[in-house]
Design a protein around this motif. Structure first.
Motif, short mmCIF file in Angstrom:
data_model
loop_
_atom_site.label_atom_id
_atom_site.label_comp_id
_atom_site.label_asym_id
_atom_site.label_seq_id
_atom_site.Cartn_x
_atom_site.Cartn_y
_atom_site.Cartn_z
N SER A 181 0.83 -1.21 0.00
CA SER A 181 0.00 0.00 0.00
C SER A 181 0.86 1.25 0.00
N GLU B 44 0.31 3.77 1.79
CA GLU B 44 0.47 4.16 3.18
C GLU B 44 1.71 3.52 3.79
N GLN C 73 -5.08 1.56 -5.38
CA GLN C 73 -5.24 2.89 -4.80
C GLN C 73 -5.10 3.99 -5.85
N TRP D 292 -9.24 5.42 -1.73
CA TRP D 292 -8.01 6.00 -1.18
C TRP D 292 -7.74 7.38 -1.79
N GLU E 23 -10.10 10.10 -0.50
CA GLU E 23 -9.73 10.59 0.82
C GLU E 23 -8.50 11.49 0.75
#
Length: 307
Positions: free
Chosen positions: A152, A154, A226, A233, A236
């Motif tokens: 990911s 993140e 993503q 994702w 956001e």
């Protein structure tokens, strides 16, 4: 639809088949020179196919271009060949050159620079432009290879957080300038959302799909999911886009990007969006005009840091 995964399988299948053929041909007395020439021809043919597929998909989902940005036959050929050459050159750099991308020795610096690569790549993609960026930055330039490749964004941002901390310790600098390509820009923005802007001076993005790319549908992986347009994702990440980025952002994008489609996805509200013409996605990194613009921004950041 032919996917990037299919193309990858074709690549390895072609390599395996040619190895088997070459071993047999050598045993029957075929000259080594001809076998090497055949291997090079297959290598070029594979990248011709990959570039063709990428440009075809990017054309279908293209952002409308103003008339003055229309390419003639010669410019179109240069665009296509330039992107093919950039891809063929980047893979040896990633396979053989990444190990040489070592951090500079610890030294006092006001404005260190950190280069962030794109999806399914590593820091080796920067090998060709590292000297130019180092000269413009007038200070240490660092790279980061995050992974695993399909994890990911993140998790990549978490690795970036650790890297920025290490750079600050090694240099004594309060802030770091980030230069990114492709998904690297999203990693930087994810970091800014997570950690704030205290330790980032500015962000210089090259071909970043701020609003996603349809090309991300052609390959599996969490980070690819993503990057798909209208993903949860991305929604956001861009929720407060109208408020402007937390640090100065320059987003350099190509109206003929072969991997970011629609191409205007690389435009970010509140950023200085700089469009170039006739350059493919991978070719952006080594393009002389793009390198010069990044160098200009690095000089500007250095002056701001020393003001």
């Amino acid at each position: 639809m032919v996917t990037a995964l299919t193309l990858l399988l074709v690549f390895f299948g072609a390599v395996a088949a040619y190895v088997v053929f070459a071993v047999g041909a050598a045993a029957h007395g075929i000259a080594t020179g001809w076998l090497v020439a055949g291997a090079l021809a297959i290598y070029v043919a594979i990248y011709l196919g990959v570039a063709g597929f990428s440009f075809a998909l990017a054309w279908v989902f293209r952002t409308p271009r103003p008339p003055e940005c229309t390419l003639g036959a010669g410019a179109t050929l240069r665009l296509y060949v330039g992107e093919m050459v950039a891809m063929a050159r980047s893979h040896p750099r990633m396979a053989l050159g990444w190990w040489a991308m070592r951090d500079p020795p610890p030294q006092s610096a006001v404005n260190p620079v950190l280069l962030l690569h794109g999806v399914l790549c590593n820091a080796g993609v920067w090998r060709g432009v590292l000297p130019q960026f180092a000269a413009a930055a007038d200070g240490p330039v660092y790279t980061l290879s995050y992974g695993p490749p399909q994890a990911s964004i993140e998790s990549f941002a978490h690795q970036l957080e650790a890297k920025i901390g290490a750079i600050r310790v090694a240099t004594g600098a309060a802030k770091v300038t980030l230069v990114t390509h492709s998904m690297g820009g999203l990693v930087a923005r994810a970091y800014l959302r997570r950690c704030g802007s205290e330790h980032v001076r500015c962000l210089i993005g090259i071909g970043t799909p701020h609003h996603g790319s349809v090309q991300a549908w052609t390959f599996p992986g969490t980070c690819l999911a993503q990057i798909r347009p209208r993903s949860r994702w991305l929604a956001e990440l861009n929720r407060n886009e109208s408020a402007g980025p937390p640090v100065p952002v320059v987003s350099i994008w190509s109206r003929h990007d072969s991997m970011v489609a629609p191409q205007a996805s690389a435009c970010l509200e509140g950023a200085e969006n700089v469009a170039v013409v006739g350059v493919g996605h991978n070719a952006l990194i080594d393009n002389a005009g793009v390198v010069a613009r990044v160098a200009t921004e690095l000089v500007r950041a250095d002056r701001g840091a020393n003001a």
